[in-house]
Scaffold this motif. Structure first.
Motif, PDB file in Angstrom:
ATOM      1  N   GLY A 193       0.936  -1.213   0.033  1.00 26.75           N
ATOM      2  CA  GLY A 193      -0.046   0.098   0.071  1.00 26.75           C
ATOM      3  C   GLY A 193       0.670   1.404   0.023  1.00 26.75           C
ATOM      4  N   ASP A 246      -8.088  -2.902  -2.685  1.00 29.43           N
ATOM      5  CA  ASP A 246      -8.540  -1.877  -1.794  1.00 29.43           C
ATOM      6  C   ASP A 246      -9.423  -2.358  -0.860  1.00 29.43           C
ATOM      7  N   TYR A 251      -3.790  -3.034   3.327  1.00 24.69           N
ATOM      8  CA  TYR A 251      -3.377  -2.301   1.960  1.00 24.69           C
ATOM      9  C   TYR A 251      -4.071  -0.902   2.140  1.00 24.69           C
ATOM     10  N   ARG A 252      -5.174  -0.554   2.644  1.00 21.72           N
ATOM     11  CA  ARG A 252      -5.458   0.829   2.580  1.00 21.72           C
ATOM     12  C   ARG A 252      -4.884   1.521   3.564  1.00 21.72           C
ATOM     13  N   LEU A 255      -1.720   2.772   1.928  1.00 24.44           N
ATOM     14  CA  LEU A 255      -1.928   3.536   0.936  1.00 24.44           C
ATOM     15  C   LEU A 255      -2.058   4.959   1.574  1.00 24.44           C
TER      16      LEU A 255
END
Length: 321
Positions: A193, A246, A251-252, A255
């Motif tokens: 991410g 997503d 992972y978010r 990000l």
């Protein structure tokens, strides 16, 4: 079999909805108001909006209803699971306890099954893990998971009882490998991410997935995991899903870190805490896990994404292994 799910977050709710296809399920929520609202509205609006909770799922905040079940799925955050097990050890004695959380406890450096074995030694301990999102499970989309249990007969029994027409469970006896795969993929997902959030590109993410998988195998070998387990659903399968979607909270989170944005603090991000645990395990076993170490530093705010990238790129060139 009487089944209860302890933890009414997204994954616990998704499991309860899926398992209701086999019969009645009790779903426990810590918050009494939230439990009442879910029971009346037949929806977990905060975590799984627009998905109906079947009538044969009883949502409650009364733990006695959970303890009445002989099989309890633990969908409690990994960092809180040990304290919950210790607090209710007497009521959980002799039960089948299936860990559905993914992480390594910071205080003890134990995985979920090891936590069960430590706090409730006479319980049957198992691990349910693999590539899955709560919404997919709740929508009865085809999903394959690993069910790891040291006891052959109990594992086969749980496999039969917890499988549904759309939820396929593959039995494993490698509990350590299943624990590590589920925990470490979250750490690598954060790193992926960060790559995408910082604009490093798809090629960088592919490299992180590949080298992250090497780190998973490295620590797995040190802790006695079967290498085959980490190439299966609970290892590489979960890694591939979590690092590229997503829908993954880890992972978010990565990000957001990579883009320098705020992240919803109410969202559980197991990989951030696990990164610290893995770094401590690496030091204990004299292992080189650079990606895990960088994620631990990123998650705690010790370094920024550019410094993280520079750290990884500055590593000595050597033979791939």
């Amino acid at each position: 079999m009487k089944i209860a799910v302890a933890g009414a977050g997204a994954f616990g709710t998704g499991l309860a909805i899926a398992l209701a296809a086999n019969g009645p399920v009790t779903l426990w929520a810590r918050d009494a108001k939230a439990a009442t609202k879910m029971q009346e509205s037949r929806e977990n609006a905060a975590r799984l909006p627009d998905l109906i909770i079947p009538e044969n799922v009883t949502v409650t905040s009364d733990l006695s209803e959970v303890f009445a079940a002989d099989t309890i799925l633990l969908a409690i955050p990994a960092q809180k699971a040990g304290a919950w097990l210790a607090e209710h050890a007497a009521e959980l004695a002799g039960k089948r306890l299936v860990a559905c959380c993914k992480g390594i406890d910071q205080a003890t450096l134990r995985g979920p099954v090891a936590q069960i074995e430590n706090h409730v030694p006479d319980a049957v301990a198992a691990m349910l893990t693999g590539p899955s999102f709560a919404a997919d499970i709740a929508r009865h989309l085809p999903t394959a998971l690993t069910l790891a249990c040291k006891d052959n007969d109990e594992g086969a029994y749980l496999q039969a009882c917890l499988s549904t027409p759309t939820l396929r469970l593959y039995l494993s006896h490698d509990v350590v490998g299943a624990e590590l795969g589920g925990a470490l993929k979250n750490v690598i997902a954060i790193a992926c991410g960060v790559c995408m959030g910082a604009g490093f590109g798809e090629s960088a993410r592919a490299a992180v997935i590949t080298r992250g998988f090497a780190e998973m195998r490295r620590i797995g070998a040190a802790l006695g995991a079967d290498p085959e387990t980490l190439t299966g659903l609970s290892g590489f399968g979960d890694l591939a899903l979590t690092c590229t979607s997503d829908a993954s909270r880890n992972y978010r989170f990565g990000l957001s870190v990579g883009a320098g944005k705020e992240f919803d603090s109410s969202t559980t991000v197991e990989g951030a805490a696990t990164a610290v645990s893995v770094t401590n395990l690496a030091e204990k076993h004299n292992l080189d896990l650079p990606i895990c170490r960088v994620v631990a530093d990123l998650s705690s705010g010790k370094i920024d994404p550019e410094t993280a990238l520079a750290t990884l790129l500055a590593r000595p060139l050597r033979k791939e292994q």
